[in-house]
Write a protein that holds these residues in place. Structure first.
Motif, PDB file in Angstrom:
ATOM      1  N   ARG A  38      15.874  87.929 -72.855  1.00 51.73           N
ATOM      2  CA  ARG A  38      15.465  89.222 -72.319  1.00 51.73           C
ATOM      3  C   ARG A  38      16.533  89.788 -71.381  1.00 51.73           C
ATOM      4  O   ARG A  38      16.734  91.013 -71.325  1.00 51.73           O
ATOM      5  CB  ARG A  38      14.119  89.096 -71.615  1.00 51.73           C
ATOM      6  N   MET A  39      17.203  88.914 -70.664  1.00 49.41           N
ATOM      7  CA  MET A  39      18.310  89.373 -69.830  1.00 49.41           C
ATOM      8  C   MET A  39      19.434  89.933 -70.697  1.00 49.41           C
ATOM      9  O   MET A  39      20.022  90.976 -70.379  1.00 49.41           O
ATOM     10  CB  MET A  39      18.839  88.210 -68.972  1.00 49.41           C
ATOM     11  N   ARG A  40      19.717  89.262 -71.808  1.00 50.17           N
ATOM     12  CA  ARG A  40      20.769  89.745 -72.722  1.00 50.17           C
ATOM     13  C   ARG A  40      20.367  91.063 -73.362  1.00 50.17           C
ATOM     14  O   ARG A  40      21.198  91.956 -73.522  1.00 50.17           O
ATOM     15  CB  ARG A  40      21.039  88.711 -73.816  1.00 50.17           C
ATOM     16  N   LEU A  41      19.118  91.191 -73.736  1.00 47.99           N
ATOM     17  CA  LEU A  41      18.651  92.444 -74.330  1.00 47.99           C
ATOM     18  C   LEU A  41      18.818  93.599 -73.353  1.00 47.99           C
ATOM     19  O   LEU A  41      19.239  94.701 -73.729  1.00 47.99           O
ATOM     20  CB  LEU A  41      17.187  92.324 -74.744  1.00 47.99           C
ATOM     21  N   GLY A  42      18.489  93.334 -72.079  1.00 52.15           N
ATOM     22  CA  GLY A  42      18.632  94.374 -71.069  1.00 52.15           C
ATOM     23  C   GLY A  42      20.079  94.789 -70.863  1.00 52.15           C
ATOM     24  O   GLY A  42      20.374  95.968 -70.650  1.00 52.15           O
ATOM     25  N   ALA A  43      20.993  93.822 -70.952  1.00 53.05           N
ATOM     26  CA  ALA A  43      22.406  94.127 -70.750  1.00 53.05           C
ATOM     27  C   ALA A  43      23.004  94.843 -71.957  1.00 53.05           C
ATOM     28  O   ALA A  43      23.838  95.743 -71.807  1.00 53.05           O
ATOM     29  CB  ALA A  43      23.176  92.839 -70.473  1.00 53.05           C
ATOM     30  N   LEU A  44      22.591  94.467 -73.168  1.00 56.91           N
ATOM     31  CA  LEU A  44      23.167  95.050 -74.379  1.00 56.91           C
ATOM     32  C   LEU A  44      22.622  96.440 -74.671  1.00 56.91           C
ATOM     33  O   LEU A  44      23.301  97.265 -75.278  1.00 56.91           O
ATOM     34  CB  LEU A  44      22.894  94.128 -75.577  1.00 56.91           C
ATOM     35  N   LYS A  45      21.368  96.698 -74.263  1.00 58.76           N
ATOM     36  CA  LYS A  45      20.741  98.016 -74.425  1.00 58.76           C
ATOM     37  C   LYS A  45      20.809  98.499 -75.868  1.00 58.76           C
ATOM     38  O   LYS A  45      21.309  99.599 -76.156  1.00 58.76           O
ATOM     39  CB  LYS A  45      21.401  99.033 -73.486  1.00 58.76           C
ATOM     40  N   GLN A  46      20.320  97.686 -76.774  1.00 54.84           N
ATOM     41  CA  GLN A  46      20.248  98.057 -78.173  1.00 54.84           C
ATOM     42  C   GLN A  46      18.797  98.399 -78.512  1.00 54.84           C
ATOM     43  O   GLN A  46      17.915  97.535 -78.438  1.00 54.84           O
ATOM     44  CB  GLN A  46      20.750  96.913 -79.064  1.00 54.84           C
ATOM     45  N   PRO A  47      18.514  99.656 -78.856  1.00 54.66           N
ATOM     46  CA  PRO A  47      17.119 100.103 -79.026  1.00 54.66           C
ATOM     47  C   PRO A  47      16.364  99.389 -80.138  1.00 54.66           C
ATOM     48  O   PRO A  47      15.140  99.361 -80.126  1.00 54.66           O
ATOM     49  CB  PRO A  47      17.278 101.600 -79.340  1.00 54.66           C
ATOM     50  N   ASP A  48      17.070  98.816 -81.111  1.00 57.41           N
ATOM     51  CA  ASP A  48      16.389  98.143 -82.221  1.00 57.41           C
ATOM     52  C   ASP A  48      16.026  96.697 -81.873  1.00 57.41           C
ATOM     53  O   ASP A  48      15.474  95.983 -82.715  1.00 57.41           O
ATOM     54  CB  ASP A  48      17.254  98.169 -83.479  1.00 57.41           C
ATOM     55  N   PHE A 127      24.678  86.935 -80.538  1.00 57.79           N
ATOM     56  CA  PHE A 127      23.647  87.204 -79.538  1.00 57.79           C
ATOM     57  C   PHE A 127      22.999  85.916 -79.041  1.00 57.79           C
ATOM     58  O   PHE A 127      22.764  85.745 -77.832  1.00 57.79           O
ATOM     59  CB  PHE A 127      22.585  88.136 -80.126  1.00 57.79           C
ATOM     60  N   ILE A 128      22.691  84.990 -79.946  1.00 61.80           N
ATOM     61  CA  ILE A 128      21.921  83.811 -79.544  1.00 61.80           C
ATOM     62  C   ILE A 128      22.799  82.675 -79.012  1.00 61.80           C
ATOM     63  O   ILE A 128      22.295  81.784 -78.319  1.00 61.80           O
ATOM     64  CB  ILE A 128      21.050  83.276 -80.696  1.00 61.80           C
ATOM     65  N   ALA A 129      24.098  82.692 -79.287  1.00 62.10           N
ATOM     66  CA  ALA A 129      24.964  81.568 -78.904  1.00 62.10           C
ATOM     67  C   ALA A 129      24.866  81.214 -77.415  1.00 62.10           C
ATOM     68  O   ALA A 129      24.727  80.032 -77.069  1.00 62.10           O
ATOM     69  CB  ALA A 129      26.410  81.852 -79.300  1.00 62.10           C
ATOM     70  N   PRO A 130      24.917  82.188 -76.483  1.00 63.56           N
ATOM     71  CA  PRO A 130      24.831  81.814 -75.060  1.00 63.56           C
ATOM     72  C   PRO A 130      23.444  81.323 -74.643  1.00 63.56           C
ATOM     73  O   PRO A 130      23.296  80.779 -73.546  1.00 63.56           O
ATOM     74  CB  PRO A 130      25.168  83.129 -74.331  1.00 63.56           C
ATOM     75  N   LEU A 131      22.433  81.526 -75.494  1.00 68.87           N
ATOM     76  CA  LEU A 131      21.073  81.126 -75.149  1.00 68.87           C
ATOM     77  C   LEU A 131      20.765  79.687 -75.543  1.00 68.87           C
ATOM     78  O   LEU A 131      19.722  79.146 -75.168  1.00 68.87           O
ATOM     79  CB  LEU A 131      20.058  82.046 -75.851  1.00 68.87           C
ATOM     80  N   LEU A 189      30.034  80.264 -72.108  1.00 66.50           N
ATOM     81  CA  LEU A 189      29.576  81.296 -73.040  1.00 66.50           C
ATOM     82  C   LEU A 189      28.956  82.491 -72.315  1.00 66.50           C
ATOM     83  O   LEU A 189      29.147  83.646 -72.723  1.00 66.50           O
ATOM     84  CB  LEU A 189      28.555  80.696 -74.005  1.00 66.50           C
ATOM     85  N   TRP A 190      28.211  82.230 -71.253  1.00 64.43           N
ATOM     86  CA  TRP A 190      27.566  83.325 -70.538  1.00 64.43           C
ATOM     87  C   TRP A 190      28.603  84.257 -69.919  1.00 64.43           C
ATOM     88  O   TRP A 190      28.467  85.493 -69.972  1.00 64.43           O
ATOM     89  CB  TRP A 190      26.628  82.767 -69.473  1.00 64.43           C
ATOM     90  N   LEU A 191      29.643  83.670 -69.339  1.00 66.09           N
ATOM     91  CA  LEU A 191      30.698  84.495 -68.748  1.00 66.09           C
ATOM     92  C   LEU A 191      31.488  85.236 -69.824  1.00 66.09           C
ATOM     93  O   LEU A 191      31.791  86.424 -69.691  1.00 66.09           O
ATOM     94  CB  LEU A 191      31.641  83.616 -67.915  1.00 66.09           C
ATOM     95  N   TYR A 192      31.810  84.554 -70.902  1.00 67.76           N
ATOM     96  CA  TYR A 192      32.615  85.162 -71.972  1.00 67.76           C
ATOM     97  C   TYR A 192      31.866  86.298 -72.655  1.00 67.76           C
ATOM     98  O   TYR A 192      32.463  87.330 -73.000  1.00 67.76           O
ATOM     99  CB  TYR A 192      32.993  84.089 -72.990  1.00 67.76           C
ATOM    100  N   SER A 193      30.558  86.115 -72.859  1.00 68.35           N
ATOM    101  CA  SER A 193      29.780  87.127 -73.566  1.00 68.35           C
ATOM    102  C   SER A 193      29.360  88.279 -72.660  1.00 68.35           C
ATOM    103  O   SER A 193      28.702  89.218 -73.116  1.00 68.35           O
ATOM    104  CB  SER A 193      28.529  86.487 -74.182  1.00 68.35           C
ATOM    105  N   GLY A 194      29.742  88.224 -71.387  1.00 66.71           N
ATOM    106  CA  GLY A 194      29.377  89.286 -70.454  1.00 66.71           C
ATOM    107  C   GLY A 194      30.120  90.581 -70.704  1.00 66.71           C
ATOM    108  O   GLY A 194      29.734  91.628 -70.202  1.00 66.71           O
ATOM    109  N   LYS A 195      31.198  90.517 -71.491  1.00 68.59           N
ATOM    110  CA  LYS A 195      31.960  91.710 -71.855  1.00 68.59           C
ATOM    111  C   LYS A 195      31.900  91.890 -73.372  1.00 68.59           C
ATOM    112  O   LYS A 195      31.714  90.920 -74.109  1.00 68.59           O
ATOM    113  CB  LYS A 195      33.412  91.566 -71.405  1.00 68.59           C
TER     114      LYS A 195
END
Length: 262
Positions: A38-48, A127-131, A189-195
């Protein structure tokens, strides 16, 4: 000298039912997956992609992890035992899950999910790799609580005796893998996927990171029971299965670099 506490593998008894620590670790891994997702979804802001999307994704992932992980344990590590005791194949609460089998199971499950949602499969894996690493960390804690997958003998002061095995001080390799495959890989992974990254880059880093950390950790881990032990060149089955992951990850990163920025 340290001695393994020999925890009761059952965390809680509810009448005739028993809740095992190993199962609780998987449950915690799935809960953290949803929270971080859910944190990743909020950061990516993809409506689908919304919370319903994440719940459905987890459902597919759980099936892939459990079915693939158990079949991997049966086929990769201990086929003789399980073919002689086929009902034990279903006893996942007793431990015995192969990461590499679970990984293959998740790849198949995510391919089916991506197809059902008309999503690019590799983008979904990014999307799921850092999770994933927190779930791996909880799994290793489950291994430690169960006193399974112990390490090779050591004369270091951190050596731990596993009384159910023998009286030799051994590496607490479950905790090494907790730190490498769980904590270190998650931070990376969390740091790398932040951008924003090219499609496949995060997945590539996951494959390289996990494969490398697992390969290193296996030097302290006792070879798994079964027909294999140490194999060609003195490396374990886990190490052999990790090498293709590193190579595939390197190829994905090279491919992503050629594609350029996301």
């Amino acid at each position: 000298m340290l001695v393994h506490p020999q925890f009761d593998p059952v965390a809680l008894h509810l009448g005739p039912f028993a809740i095992h620590w190993y199962g609780l670790m998987y449950l915690l891994g799935f809960i953290v997956f949803i929270w971080l997702g859910r944190m990743r979804l909020g950061a990516l802001k993809q409506p689908d992609r919304d919370n319903k999307f994440l719940d459905d994704l987890l459902f597919y992932g759980v099936l892939g992890v459990i079915l693939g992980g158990r079949l991997g344990e049966v086929l990769f590590y201990n086929p003789g035992y399980y073919f002689s005791h086929p009902f034990k194949i279903l006893a996942v609460w007793e431990g015995g899950m192969s990461f590499h089998g679970g990984f293959l199971g998740v790849l198949v499950a995510m391919a089916l999910f991506a197809r059902s949602r008309n999503i690019q499969w590799l983008s979904l894996m990014d999307f799921i790799a850092p999770l994933v690493p927190p779930g791996l960390a909880f799994g290793r804690l489950g291994n430690f609580i169960n006193g399974e997958l112990w390490g090779r003998p050591t004369d270091g002061p951190w050596g731990m005796i596993f009384p159910r095995v023998d009286t030799l001080p051994r590496h607490p390799s479950q905790l090494y893998e907790f730190a490498l495959e769980g904590v270190a890989l998650f931070a990376l992974l969390w740091l790398y996927s932040g951008k924003p990254r090219p499609v496949g880059a995060v997945s590539g880093l996951f494959l390289i990171g996990y494969g490398s950390f697992r390969f290193i950790g296996e030097f302290a881990r006792n070879p798994d029971d079964g027909i294999f032990g140490l194999m060609t060149f003195g490396v374990s089955m886990g190490q052999w299965l990790s090498l293709p992951m590193v190579l595939a990850g390197a190829w994905l990163l090279y491919r992503a670099r050629k594609m350029g920025p996301a």
